[in-house]
Scaffold this active site. Structure first.
Site, PDB file in Angstrom:
ATOM      1  N   LYS A  42       3.061  -5.751  40.956  1.00  0.00           N
ATOM      2  CA  LYS A  42       2.230  -4.557  40.737  1.00  0.00           C
ATOM      3  C   LYS A  42       3.072  -3.339  41.109  1.00  0.00           C
ATOM      4  O   LYS A  42       3.420  -3.145  42.273  1.00  0.00           O
ATOM      5  CB  LYS A  42       0.966  -4.626  41.587  1.00  0.00           C
ATOM      6  CG  LYS A  42       0.013  -3.463  41.392  1.00  0.00           C
ATOM      7  CD  LYS A  42      -1.260  -3.687  42.210  1.00  0.00           C
ATOM      8  CE  LYS A  42      -2.256  -2.562  42.002  1.00  0.00           C
ATOM      9  NZ  LYS A  42      -1.792  -1.294  42.587  1.00  0.00           N
ATOM     10  N   ASP A  44       4.142   0.593  41.717  1.00  0.00           N
ATOM     11  CA  ASP A  44       3.527   1.768  42.330  1.00  0.00           C
ATOM     12  C   ASP A  44       3.895   2.972  41.466  1.00  0.00           C
ATOM     13  O   ASP A  44       4.884   3.656  41.707  1.00  0.00           O
ATOM     14  CB  ASP A  44       4.035   1.950  43.763  1.00  0.00           C
ATOM     15  CG  ASP A  44       3.235   2.984  44.529  1.00  0.00           C
ATOM     16  OD1 ASP A  44       2.201   3.445  44.004  1.00  0.00           O
ATOM     17  OD2 ASP A  44       3.635   3.352  45.649  1.00  0.00           O
TER      18      ASP A  44
END
Length: 203
Positions: A42, A44
């Site tokens: 994931k 940022d």
């Protein structure tokens, strides 16, 4: 004709791609662990859609705001995409080999700004929302492999062949936001958080 609503007839190339509300991941406290799921890091960064059609390139935020002009180098890179194609991904800024969300607000200090594509919603006017994720990813990988010699700014968010127990400490070490798990057979559920995609945050 709306390119997203019509699943059978390819849209005419003269039409402009329109914004599609992206599919969302549900936050979980434990990642699923079986062969039905695929895992990605994931990032940022800024969730974004990148569309290319006969009128040019458009970059949208997750809320549908157009920010093409804020990322001119990415817009130029997206000119190499096949026409009538819409990607889902994340805009990420790097400095000294690490991701920095703050650099997206101060882009002149970033050493690289890259669009990591993790899904393909439309390919050459063919709507893919009812195509399983595994197959959408195959098409995406082929398109980005063709793009690689032309631009380094559009990259594939790779599926990682490791267990959640192995991935979580690596995500922490390298500064990623967390881990995303997606059902390999999942359709692209526009604007929904159905649980077919889940996210585990490490921060």
């Amino acid at each position: 004709m709306d390119k997203v609503k019509d699943r059978e007839t390819p849209a005419k190339s003269a039409e402009r791609l329109s914004f599609v509300e992206p599919m969302y991941a549900r936050t979980v406290q434990r990642l699923p662990q079986d062969d039905a799921w695929a895992y990605e890091v994931k990032f940022d960064g800024y969730r974004a859609l990148a569309g290319s059609d006969s009128t040019g390139v458009t970059l949208w935020s997750r809320h549908g705001n157009v920010f093409t002009d804020q990322f001119p180098q990415l817009a130029d890179a997206c000119e190499h995409l096949p026409r009538d194609t819409l990607l889902d991904g994340e805009i990420v800024a790097f400095k000294d080999g690490r991701i920095s969300f703050n650099l997206l607000h101060h882009r002149s200090s970033a050493q690289a700004i890259i669009f990591y594509a993790f899904d393909m919603i439309i390919h050459r006017a063919r709507n893919l929302i009812r195509v399983p994720l595994e197959n959408r990813r195959e098409i995406l990988a082929e398109v980005l492999a063709e793009l690689k010699p032309k631009t380094p700014l559009i990259c594939l968010s790779e599926i990682i062949g490791a267990s959640p127990a192995q991935l979580i400490p690596l995500a922490k070490e390298f500064g990623f936001d967390g881990i995303i798990a997606k059902r390999k057979d999942s359709y692209y559920e526009v604007g929904k958080r159905s649980g077919a995609w889940v996210k585990y945050n490490v921060r």
